[in-house]
Design a protein around this motif. Structure first.
Motif, short mmCIF file in Angstrom:
data_model
loop_
_atom_site.label_atom_id
_atom_site.label_comp_id
_atom_site.label_asym_id
_atom_site.label_seq_id
_atom_site.Cartn_x
_atom_site.Cartn_y
_atom_site.Cartn_z
N LYS A 1 0.83 -1.21 0.00
CA LYS A 1 0.00 0.00 0.00
C LYS A 1 0.87 1.26 0.00
N LYS A 2 1.92 1.23 0.80
CA LYS A 2 2.83 2.38 0.89
C LYS A 2 3.46 2.66 -0.46
N GLN A 3 3.85 1.62 -1.16
CA GLN A 3 4.47 1.79 -2.48
C GLN A 3 3.45 2.29 -3.50
N ALA A 4 2.19 1.90 -3.34
CA ALA A 4 1.14 2.38 -4.24
C ALA A 4 0.96 3.89 -4.10
N GLN B 1 -6.87 1.93 -0.16
CA GLN B 1 -7.68 0.75 0.09
C GLN B 1 -7.41 -0.27 -1.01
N GLN B 2 -7.67 -1.52 -0.68
CA GLN B 2 -7.54 -2.57 -1.68
C GLN B 2 -8.80 -2.59 -2.54
N LEU B 3 -8.63 -2.69 -3.85
CA LEU B 3 -9.76 -2.71 -4.77
C LEU B 3 -10.59 -3.97 -4.52
N ALA C 1 -5.63 -4.58 -7.19
CA ALA C 1 -5.09 -3.22 -7.26
C ALA C 1 -5.39 -2.48 -5.97
N TYR C 2 -4.78 -1.32 -5.83
CA TYR C 2 -5.05 -0.42 -4.71
C TYR C 2 -5.75 0.82 -5.25
N THR C 3 -6.69 1.35 -4.46
CA THR C 3 -7.30 2.63 -4.76
C THR C 3 -6.69 3.67 -3.82
N VAL C 4 -6.03 4.66 -4.40
CA VAL C 4 -5.40 5.72 -3.62
C VAL C 4 -6.23 6.98 -3.77
N THR C 5 -6.72 7.52 -2.65
CA THR C 5 -7.52 8.74 -2.66
C THR C 5 -6.72 9.87 -2.03
N ILE C 6 -6.59 10.96 -2.76
CA ILE C 6 -5.79 12.11 -2.33
C ILE C 6 -6.70 13.33 -2.19
N GLY D 1 2.98 -2.25 -9.78
CA GLY D 1 2.73 -0.86 -9.39
C GLY D 1 2.46 0.07 -10.55
N HIS D 2 1.74 -0.43 -11.58
CA HIS D 2 1.42 0.39 -12.75
C HIS D 2 0.17 1.25 -12.47
#
Length: 439
Positions: free
Chosen positions: A220-223, A241-243, A251-256, A274-275
């Motif tokens: 998650k940190k790398q995502a 969060q994990q998709l 995949a991971y969902t990253v919310t900023i 990590g694409h």
């Protein structure tokens, strides 16, 4: 006197802050209401399309003639595609709704195959039995979708609550919308259809290829770091969060949340390698200041900056104050339409608001040695309308409605005020696709 002035300034300041807060709250309410209305409309459309599919399948059962059945089956194919588009508008990315999506995808492909690809003039016994089964099954899906719609209306439920519950990974047991959609999906899973090899390729099977990209499995940190690097973001609050399983790939969902504007950026990052798979930024756009051509230039610069080479824009549209465009990969003189990147650019300042390279990641390694044309461009052109004025001709790999990559001649032509792109199979001369280009 000074004391009174200070008090007066403080009062004005407090009133100003209060008014600013009111406007901010009002803006958020407007955005929330618009999103809710869009969700409600998408679900209404989905239910309507499935209702209509059921009716057309019933009509088809009244004949065994392909000639008579073709218009009905073609309409089923069209409606199934529209219905899947409406599913894409709902906040169900994190919710397992894949069986329903697959059912509509396979239904569309089967209808296309039975209507267009049938050469003997009659539906086979197997096809007729399949249609009878699909008629019953679509009726069950129709009833279940209607039931969820009734629950929403009777209980005044909101799709925005579903989105919040899914995004926060909190799915309460009493959320009737989520429970209802899970029920629909579970029932569709029980449909045992022998679709045939030309139909069974599903979108989720394709998305599974994102689980096999190059590179190590990331954390998650790398995502989060991958998104920071891609967007050059140094500050902001990050949630990862994990998709959900329904997405079809890991995949991971990253919310900023941006600190100054509170604008929200949502990105998907593949676990494998990590694409960056997709990015969408939500912000208000009040006016158009740049042209669509300028927006395409901004998008092209963005792609080059991130190492995406050999891409050409093949389609552009403008919605309100946003430019939406599709870039296709090129290899030599052949354009690879399955390998595409879709982008959205704000027409106020040229900022990239949307990026989706899932199709590019899946198809970028198409082996061109398998594609050799049997027809010349002039021979392929014989099947075109005489009223069409051809502007451009090129070889292209195109993914047809049965999910098969075929080599085509792509003809860009005009008729009156309209512009078309027509794909003619470079080996059979058959018309594979006609696109009306709106911009």
């Amino acid at each position: 006197m000074v004391k009174n002035i200070i008090i007066g300034i403080l009062v004005v300041g407090i009133v100003g802050i209060g008014y600013w807060g009111y406007l901010e709250h009002k803006d958020k309410n407007v955005i929330s209401t618009n999103a809710e209305n869009n969700y409600q409309q998408a679900y209404h459309n989905l239910t309507y399309y499935v209702d209509t599919i059921h009716d057309h399948l019933g009509t088809t059962l009244g004949t065994r003639s392909t000639k008579l059945a073709a218009p009905e089956l073609t309409e089923v194919w069209r409606l199934a595609s529209l219905a899947r588009g409406e599913i894409g508008q709902l906040p169900v990315t994190l919710l397992p709704f894949n069986n329903t999506n697959d059912f509509l995808s396979n239904l569309g492909k089967f209808s296309f195959q039975a209507a267009i690809k049938n050469d003997n003039g009659q539906l086979t016994d197997e096809q007729y039995q399949q249609l009878s089964s699909l008629y019953k099954q679509s009726g069950k899906v129709e009833g279940d979708l209607r039931q969820v719609q009734k629950v929403i209306m009777d209980n005044h439920l909101k799709w925005m609550d579903v989105e919040v519950a899914l995004a926060s990974n909190k799915q309460p047991n009493d959320n009737q919308v989520i429970d209802g959609l899970k029920t629909v999906n579970k029932k569709v899973e029980g449909f045992q259809n022998e679709w045939g090899p030309a139909v069974t390729r599903s979108n989720l099977d394709e998305l599974d290829q994102l689980n096999h990209l190059s590179g190590p499995t990331i954390s998650k940190k790398q995502a989060v770091q991958a998104v920071k690097n891609f967007l050059n973001i140094k500050k902001g609050s990050f949630d990862v969060q994990q998709l959900g399983k329904g997405a079809g790939y890991s995949a991971y969902t990253v919310t900023i949340t941006e600190p100054k504007t509170n604008n929200v950026v949502v990105a998907s990052v593949s676990k494998k390698g990590g694409h960056i798979v997709s990015i969408i930024k939500h912000r208000k756009i009040n006016m158009t200041k740049i042209s669509l051509n300028k927006a395409v230039s901004k998008a092209s610069q963005f792609l080059k900056k991130h190492g995406f080479d050999h891409l050409e824009v093949v389609k552009t549209d403008q919605y309100n104050h946003e430019g939406v465009m599709t870039f296709a990969q090129t290899s030599g003189k052949i354009r690879l339409y399955p390998s595409t990147i879709r982008m959205k650019v704000a027409l106020d300042n040229g900022e990239v608001l949307g990026f989706d390279d899932s199709e590019y990641l899946i198809h970028k390694n198409i082996a061109l040695k398998h594609y050799t044309p049997s027809l010349t461009a002039e021979q392929a052109k014989q099947g075109l309308s005489k009223d069409l004025s051809i502007q451009e001709t090129e070889l292209a790999v195109y993914e047809n409605e049965l999910g098969k990559n075929v080599l085509c001649y792509s003809f860009l032509g005009t008729r009156n005020q309209d512009t078309y792109r027509i794909f003619i199979n470079a080996n059979t001369g058959q018309q594979e696709k006609v696109e009306l280009l709106t911009a």
